[in-house]
Motif scaffolding. Structure first.
Motif, PDB file in Angstrom:
ATOM      1  N   GLN A 211       0.898  -0.789   0.543  1.00 11.30           N
ATOM      2  CA  GLN A 211       0.251  -0.400   0.322  1.00 11.30           C
ATOM      3  C   GLN A 211       0.656   1.582   0.034  1.00 11.30           C
ATOM      4  O   GLN A 211       0.838   2.133  -0.902  1.00 11.30           O
ATOM      5  CB  GLN A 211      -1.272  -0.233   1.579  1.00 11.30           C
ATOM      6  CG  GLN A 211      -1.627   1.066   1.340  1.00 11.30           C
ATOM      7  CD  GLN A 211      -2.861   0.796  -0.075  1.00 11.30           C
ATOM      8  OE1 GLN A 211      -3.631   0.076   0.089  1.00 11.30           O
ATOM      9  NE2 GLN A 211      -3.569   1.882  -0.332  1.00 11.30           N
ATOM     10  N   GLU A 223      -4.258   2.206  -9.545  1.00  8.67           N
ATOM     11  CA  GLU A 223      -5.737   1.486  -9.285  1.00  8.67           C
ATOM     12  C   GLU A 223      -5.268   0.786  -9.118  1.00  8.67           C
ATOM     13  O   GLU A 223      -5.909  -0.173  -8.153  1.00  8.67           O
ATOM     14  CB  GLU A 223      -6.889   2.680 -10.480  1.00  8.67           C
ATOM     15  CG  GLU A 223      -8.152   2.725 -10.020  1.00  8.67           C
ATOM     16  CD  GLU A 223      -9.509   1.848 -10.790  1.00  8.67           C
ATOM     17  OE1 GLU A 223     -10.629   1.332 -10.872  1.00  8.67           O
ATOM     18  OE2 GLU A 223      -8.390   2.980 -11.479  1.00  8.67           O
ATOM     19  N   ASP A 226      -3.158  -0.588  -5.879  1.00 13.96           N
ATOM     20  CA  ASP A 226      -4.681   0.167  -4.484  1.00 13.96           C
ATOM     21  C   ASP A 226      -5.220  -0.940  -4.760  1.00 13.96           C
ATOM     22  O   ASP A 226      -5.409  -1.679  -3.043  1.00 13.96           O
ATOM     23  CB  ASP A 226      -4.669   1.721  -5.423  1.00 13.96           C
ATOM     24  CG  ASP A 226      -5.888   2.110  -3.969  1.00 13.96           C
ATOM     25  OD1 ASP A 226      -5.568   1.505  -2.560  1.00 13.96           O
ATOM     26  OD2 ASP A 226      -6.702   1.620  -4.133  1.00 13.96           O
ATOM     27  N   ARG A 227      -5.633  -1.640  -5.505  1.00 14.88           N
ATOM     28  CA  ARG A 227      -6.753  -2.669  -5.502  1.00 14.88           C
ATOM     29  C   ARG A 227      -6.602  -3.170  -5.143  1.00 14.88           C
ATOM     30  O   ARG A 227      -7.184  -4.445  -4.192  1.00 14.88           O
ATOM     31  CB  ARG A 227      -7.205  -2.724  -6.927  1.00 14.88           C
ATOM     32  CG  ARG A 227      -8.552  -4.182  -6.936  1.00 14.88           C
ATOM     33  CD  ARG A 227      -9.960  -3.417  -6.045  1.00 14.88           C
ATOM     34  NE  ARG A 227     -10.383  -4.415  -6.738  1.00 14.88           N
ATOM     35  CZ  ARG A 227     -10.942  -5.221  -5.400  1.00 14.88           C
ATOM     36  NH1 ARG A 227     -10.281  -5.793  -4.791  1.00 14.88           N
ATOM     37  NH2 ARG A 227     -12.067  -6.341  -5.380  1.00 14.88           N
ATOM     38  N   ALA A 231      -7.322  -5.876  -1.610  1.00 15.51           N
ATOM     39  CA  ALA A 231      -8.125  -6.949  -1.668  1.00 15.51           C
ATOM     40  C   ALA A 231      -7.001  -8.253  -0.707  1.00 15.51           C
ATOM     41  O   ALA A 231      -7.759  -8.910   0.615  1.00 15.51           O
ATOM     42  CB  ALA A 231      -7.784  -7.587  -2.290  1.00 15.51           C
ATOM     43  N   GLN A 534      -6.899  -3.039 -15.031  1.00 11.91           N
ATOM     44  CA  GLN A 534      -7.731  -3.196 -13.869  1.00 11.91           C
ATOM     45  C   GLN A 534      -7.294  -3.780 -13.418  1.00 11.91           C
ATOM     46  O   GLN A 534      -7.074  -4.578 -14.262  1.00 11.91           O
ATOM     47  CB  GLN A 534      -9.037  -3.051 -14.051  1.00 11.91           C
ATOM     48  CG  GLN A 534      -9.515  -1.509 -15.089  1.00 11.91           C
ATOM     49  CD  GLN A 534      -9.795  -0.654 -14.619  1.00 11.91           C
ATOM     50  OE1 GLN A 534     -10.307  -0.330 -12.976  1.00 11.91           O
ATOM     51  NE2 GLN A 534      -9.599   0.649 -14.420  1.00 11.91           N
TER      52      GLN A 534
END
Length: 755
Positions: A211, A223, A226-227, A231, A534
């Motif tokens: 992070q 992104e 970060d995702r 998770a 993504q």
């Protein structure tokens, strides 16, 4: 008189002359002078003052960096039973690309007591031999800022692969310590191991560490990082297999921005002391293969075992069999290849070659040492990855501008002793029978064969050297890579000339065996993608990846009794124990056509009801509710609604603004494969948000239709590369302005045709 601190002694036991540290070869006998830089693990501020010599051989260059001035002598080694922490290093030898290995132990008198200093070889150091300056490699957290998005994800991918092996040895804390977590070009390398406290760290702690990297991640993956960090923290990703799969998808997306060019050359020679050449290679010796234009690039080196009994037969039979299998595997488009399944397919190709040779042995009633066999090492570049498979002691080396790295671990007695934690490698190789193979192709049934397959992410130019032991014996690759192979990467030599030179070195410096080399020159053109990658987190995961780097090869020694092998008829299909990959794509189209037929049938039903799709996971028991398959662009189906996350250019001054809703009409095969693996026709839904004025200062505001653009078409036909930029697939219960109606015929606008 010359200062002893500036003296490096020749490792040749018949010479042992003193040389200046700046020399690369002995001034008396021309023997290469290895410079073994070591990292000292000690619980003190330093090991001594720079310039000081410890134990009459170790020159202190920095607080914890030493140079062994007598590299021809073995370092002292302790009783391993008394030093349990050393065993973690030894058992992690399959990961020595990332984990330093034990060089020896230095005993230093400190007053009335003695200190034991652990010495680690090949630490992540930047060395300038000319001025004898050394610096630690950059911390990952520092180098992260300047790295490309491809390299940033590559580093995370390597850490994910290391996590479970380090957890099993109680040293996973090493991957959470920014001081020991270093990088050397594209490689993640540990300075030393940090042993866990009573409680081992878990994946949420890895997520917290990652992070911290989000703020300086490249825009294309910020992104994404970060995702996956969240998770991990929240337990949505709860296994490293699942984590690797998510990272694989991200790297595959970035890989579209990387264009590789590959050249392969091979060279084999009988050598000065042998009557016949039992080695074999592919492509044939002296052949240069380039990709493109060739669709497939594959390099194989085999070193036959059995002398006049048939080593050459075994090596050539292995080459022939594996070529046939890999040709079948590479017919599948890269976008449809599951990396873990491809690794298994390569293992099965090796197993088939093994059984072909073993069948030949059985038919000729060969027993024990009369059985013919062969070692194997092969390299298969696929997009942004290199797949390496090996059995025996033929090796693969990875050469970059930063160093030369042996990426295979010999299947011999010495390596087995180290992997089991019984001995330090430098000591193990001195024992009798240390080089005896524990496995090779053709010596027994494939059920007891354990090939090692692994893959490596490539984000920079590199050369992979595959070689038989005719060259690799006596550390010739380590001695000559910088002068002979590195020039390829800086444009000062071509691979054909270098291949000839390596064979010459093998024959003149070794000369005891046949020699075969293959050079794979991988060149990269990369540009930062404009799209945002993504992260797709699977809701459920079935572990299917195999820890290929650490699989044990504890087979019995060659020459021991062998079992009869299964007879393989010549007409047997290429891969018999798995569903052929080349059938998967047509099967998917058949299934999609079935769903489309059901969709049309529901639309034409007299009741006028909305289409109802059956859940493929639904059981026949109505009281049991199956978990629905998560929706994603990978399993796109008719009737689904997509919301765009990016502006999509359609050409002719038309574009789909961010925030546009589209309903899938039909997904079909693409007649022009280079532009994408499938085509999707979609209806553009009415949506007020698409007319919202754009606000370039606020990324949350939906983009507007450009003032001078043409009105949006009622339907569009997009290829997969365009569709992959959308990002959001709405669930069936999510609010959207589309409603399912009978679709008008799709016309293919010229400005939206695949490029």
């Amino acid at each position: 008189m010359e200062n002893d601190a500036a003296t490096l002694y020749c490792p040749n036991e018949n010479c042992q002359a003193a040389n200046p540290l700046t020399h690369k070869f002995c001034q008396r006998c021309s023997t290469p002078l290895p410079k073994n830089y070591l990292w000292a693990v000690v619980d003190s501020p330093s090991v001594g003052s720079p310039g000081e010599i410890l134990a009459d051989r170790y020159l202190i260059l920095d607080k914890f960096v030493l140079l062994d001035t007598k590299p021809g002598l073995l370092a002292l080694t302790p009783e391993l039973d008394n030093l349990q922490p050393l065993k973690a290093y030894l058992r992690l030898i399959p990961y020595r690309l990332h984990v330093p290995q034990v060089y020896g132990v230095l005993f230093v008198a400190d007053g009335s007591s003695h200190r034991e200093i652990l010495l680690l070889e090949k630490p992540p150091l930047l060395v300038d031999d000319n001025i004898q300056q050394v610096h630690l490699g950059s911390e990952l957290t520092t180098a992260w800022r300047e790295a490309t998005s491809m390299r940033q994800l590559n580093w995370l991918w390597q850490i994910a692969h290391l996590w479970q092996p380090l957890v099993s040895e109680g040293v996973a804390s090493s991957l959470l310590d920014s001081y020991v977590l270093r990088v050397e070009g594209s490689l993640v390398r540990l300075l030393e191991l940090r042993f866990d406290s009573a409680t081992s760290p878990e994946l949420p702690q890895l997520g917290e560490f990652w992070q911290q990297l989000v703020s300086t991640a490249k825009p294309a993956i910020a992104e994404f990082v970060d995702r996956i960090s969240l998770a991990l923290i929240q337990g949505e990703i709860n296994s490293t297999d699942q984590l690797v799969e998510v990272l694989d998808r991200g790297l595959a997306g970035l890989g579209r921005s990387q264009t590789p060019t590959i050249q392969i050359i091979t060279k084999t020679d009988t050598g000065p002391s042998r009557q016949r050449n039992e080695d074999a290679c592919s492509p044939p010796s002296g052949t240069l293969v380039s990709k493109p234009p060739q669709p497939t690039a594959l390099a194989i080196v085999c070193d036959g075992i059995g002398g006049h009994e048939g080593g050459n037969v075994a090596s050539n039979l292995a080459i022939e069999t594996i070529q046939q299998q890999v040709q079948q595997l590479t017919k599948v488009p890269y976008d449809h290849i599951d990396p873990s399944l491809l690794l298994n397919d390569l293992d099965k190709a090796v197993a088939m070659a093994n059984d072909k040779i073993s069948q030949r042995n059985d038919s000729e009633n060969r027993q024990g040492r009369q059985r013919m066999g062969t070692t194997l090492v092969m390299a298969l570049p696929v997009a942004h990855e290199m797949y390496i498979t090996h059995v025996g002691d033929s090796r693969a080396y990875w050469i970059t501008r930063h160093g030369c790295y042996q990426v295979t671990l010999d299947d011999d007695v010495a390596s087995r002793e180290v992997r089991l934690g019984y001995a330090i490698y430098r000591e193990a190789v001195q024992q009798s029978a240390a080089g005896s193979l524990v496995q090779a192709l053709g010596m027994g049934s494939s059920t007891s064969l354990h090939p090692t397959s692994g893959r490596f992410m490539l984000d920079e130019d590199a050369v992979f050297l595959l070689t038989s032991d005719g060259l690799s014996d006596f550390d010739r690759v380590e001695e000559y890579w910088e002068t002979e192979i590195l020039p390829i990467l800086v444009g000062e030599a071509n691979i054909a000339t270098v291949a000839n030179r390596l064979v010459e070195i093998a024959n003149t410096k070794n000369g005891h065996d046949n020699v075969t080399v293959a050079l794979v020159h991988y060149q990269v053109q990369y540009w930062e993608p404009e799209i945002t990658i993504q992260a797709v987190i699977p809701q459920s995961y079935s572990a299917k990846t195999v820890d290929l780097a650490s699989r044990a090869t504890d087979a019995t020694l060659l020459g021991s009794p062998n079992h009869k092998t299964q007879v393989i008829p010549d007409t047997e299909p290429a891969i018999t124990r798995q569903f052929p990959l080349q059938w998967i794509v047509p099967l998917l189209f058949v299934v999609a056509a079935g769903f489309l037929g059901l969709f049309v049938k529901q639309l034409r039903s007299p009741s006028g009801a909305s289409p109802i799709f059956s859940n493929p996971l639904q059981t026949q028991n109505p009281t049991i509710e199956a978990t629905p398959t998560p929706r994603s662009l990978a399993n796109l189906s008719s009737g689904w609604v997509i919301k765009t996350n990016n502006d999509i250019s359609l050409g002719n001054n038309q574009s789909l603004p961010r925030g546009t809703f589209l309903e899938v009409i039909e997904k079909k095969s693409n007649p022009n494969p280079p532009s994408g693996s499938f085509l999707v026709s979609m209806r553009v839904c009415a949506n007020k948000s698409t007319q919202t004025p754009a606000n370039t200062n606020n990324p949350t505001v939906t983009s507007s239709v450009p003032p001078n653009s043409k009105p949006l078409p009622a339907t569009v036909l997009l290829n997969s590369s365009q569709v992959n930029r959308f990002g959001v697939v709405l669930q069936s219960d999510a609010p959207n302005p589309c409603r399912t109606v009978t679709q008008p015929p799709v016309t293919e606008p010229s400005d939206t045709s695949p490029t």
